[in-house]
Scaffold this active site. Structure first.
Site, mmCIF file in Angstrom:
data_model
loop_
_atom_site.group_PDB
_atom_site.id
_atom_site.type_symbol
_atom_site.label_atom_id
_atom_site.label_comp_id
_atom_site.label_asym_id
_atom_site.label_seq_id
_atom_site.Cartn_x
_atom_site.Cartn_y
_atom_site.Cartn_z
ATOM 1 N N ASP A 9 0.858 -1.192 0.000
ATOM 2 C CA ASP A 9 0.000 0.000 0.000
ATOM 3 C C ASP A 9 0.889 1.235 0.000
ATOM 4 O OD1 ASP A 9 -2.524 1.442 0.190
ATOM 5 O OD2 ASP A 9 -1.951 1.928 2.242
ATOM 6 N N SER A 10 0.292 2.359 -0.363
ATOM 7 C CA SER A 10 1.038 3.623 -0.332
ATOM 8 C C SER A 10 1.440 3.966 1.105
ATOM 9 C CB SER A 10 0.177 4.738 -0.902
ATOM 10 O OG SER A 10 -1.020 4.844 -0.151
ATOM 11 N N CYS A 72 -4.290 -1.410 -2.196
ATOM 12 C CA CYS A 72 -4.453 0.029 -2.368
ATOM 13 C C CYS A 72 -5.316 0.219 -3.609
ATOM 14 C CB CYS A 72 -3.073 0.656 -2.572
ATOM 15 S SG CYS A 72 -3.121 2.416 -2.950
ATOM 16 N N GLU A 157 -3.644 9.464 7.907
ATOM 17 C CA GLU A 157 -2.178 9.323 8.003
ATOM 18 C C GLU A 157 -1.621 10.169 9.152
ATOM 19 O OE1 GLU A 157 0.464 7.769 5.791
ATOM 20 O OE2 GLU A 157 -1.153 6.431 5.210
ATOM 21 N N CYS A 191 -11.296 2.907 -0.401
ATOM 22 C CA CYS A 191 -9.915 3.299 -0.102
ATOM 23 C C CYS A 191 -9.580 2.565 1.189
ATOM 24 C CB CYS A 191 -9.811 4.803 0.103
ATOM 25 S SG CYS A 191 -8.210 5.294 0.770
ATOM 26 N N HIS A 193 -7.727 3.158 3.523
ATOM 27 C CA HIS A 193 -7.574 3.970 4.743
ATOM 28 C C HIS A 193 -8.908 4.227 5.446
ATOM 29 C CE1 HIS A 193 -3.617 4.878 3.159
ATOM 30 N NE2 HIS A 193 -3.338 5.631 4.211
HETATM 31 N N1 DGL Z 1 -4.968 3.439 0.625
HETATM 32 C C1 DGL Z 1 -5.013 3.934 -0.713
HETATM 33 C C2 DGL Z 1 -6.280 3.467 -1.441
HETATM 34 O O1 DGL Z 1 -6.837 2.485 -1.098
HETATM 35 C C3 DGL Z 1 -4.924 5.391 -0.898
HETATM 36 C C4 DGL Z 1 -4.049 6.175 -0.055
HETATM 37 C C5 DGL Z 1 -3.300 7.236 -0.791
HETATM 38 O O2 DGL Z 1 -3.908 8.180 -1.341
HETATM 39 O O3 DGL Z 1 -2.102 7.102 -0.813
HETATM 40 O O4 DGL Z 1 -6.720 4.084 -2.366
#
Ligand code: DGL
Length: 272
Positions: A9-10, A72, A157, A191, A193
């Site tokens: 993931d990012s 992600c 974050e 997403c 997150h």
């Molecule tokens: N967790 C990432 C997703 O599912 C996005 C987070 C980011 O923007 O880096 O899209």
């Protein structure tokens, strides 16, 4: 040598997916890589997300992973197809990279009675239209409405997901989405997150709307994939270990990862 499942993931979001995978399939080895130094990916261009994602996938392959899951949505939307269709043949045709959009699209229409699904996601995922395209393949009659929530990932974050100020941005995007189509009866948290914001999202969402996050869907789909692909299953090692790597500070990662993963973790720094 270990042959782990790589999970990428990012940043921290993919830990919400990893958690469900390890719970459902505890016997494998896993390596998690968070590209925290370059997160968020959501506002970045296709080219940048693709290049960053490819670097991270190659790194996971070099650690011995025969299979990598892009946990992600943004990376799945912007990089997965090119990696699958172009890069894998050159890197190693026997390795596999899977994403989170298709397994989610395969089931999400089944949650909706009204046939209207609202997708909450990063700008990158929304602009790619990946969910609109993929859900149509499995549920041609389901209408998909999207809302980009660019501020939600930074709020998570920066560990502000319980702060009072976050309420404003959560309510704002939910109201926008429902304004597009009051018939929406299912919200997809598209997403990885966003599960951290679920309590606040619930607070501002009418009680009859279901809120679906992806962890158990993706974990279930991985399990099915490994049953259908014994040639891959046989390559995976069964050491029951989970190793964590981050491209940024390990102390920050360990502190925040505990929130996402629900357990204490000790990460190792890696330069990308
Ligand atoms: N967790 C990432 C997703 O599912 C996005 C987070 C980011 O923007 O880096 O899209």
């Amino acid at each position: 040598m270990k042959q782990p499942i790589g999970v990428f993931d990012s940043g921290y979001g993919g830990l919400t997916i990893l958690k469900d995978m390890v719970e459902l399939l505890p016997h494998y080895d896993y390596i998690y890589l968070g590209d925290n130094a370059r997160a968020p990916y959501g506002p970045r261009s296709f080219k940048t997300v693709y290049e960053y994602t490819l670097q991270c996938v190659k790194w996971l392959f070099n650690q011995g992973c025969p299979l990598v899951i892009l946990a992600c949505n943004t990376a799945s939307a912007k990089a997965l197809r090119t990696i699958q269709q172009r890069d894998l043949a050159n890197i190693d045709p026997a390795k596999r990279v899977l994403g989170v959009i298709r397994p989610t699209a395969e089931v999400i229409g089944g949650y909706s009675q009204s046939g209207s699904v609202g997708v909450l996601a990063t700008k990158g995922t929304v602009v790619s239209e990946s969910y609109v395209i993929e859900i149509k393949k499995f549920f041609p009659n389901v209408k998909v409405y999207q809302e980009a929530c660019p501020i939600w990932v930074p709020l998570v974050e920066y560990n502000e997901h319980h702060s009072k100020g976050t309420d404003f941005f959560v309510k704002k995007h939910i109201d926008h989405l429902l304004h597009q189509a009051p018939a929406i009866d299912t919200f997809l948290l598209a997403c990885t997150h966003y599960p951290l914001l679920k309590d606040k999202i619930r607070e501002y969402t009418p009680a009859d709307i279901k809120i679906i996050s992806q962890g158990s869907i993706v974990a279930g789909s991985l399990s099915d994939y490994l049953i259908r692909h014994p040639e891959m299953e046989n390559r995976l090692s069964h050491g029951e270990t989970v190793d964590f790597f981050t491209t940024d500070s390990v102390s920050d990662f360990d502190e925040k990862a505990t929130l996402f993963y629900g357990r204490h973790v000790n990460s190792v720094h890696v330069n990308m």
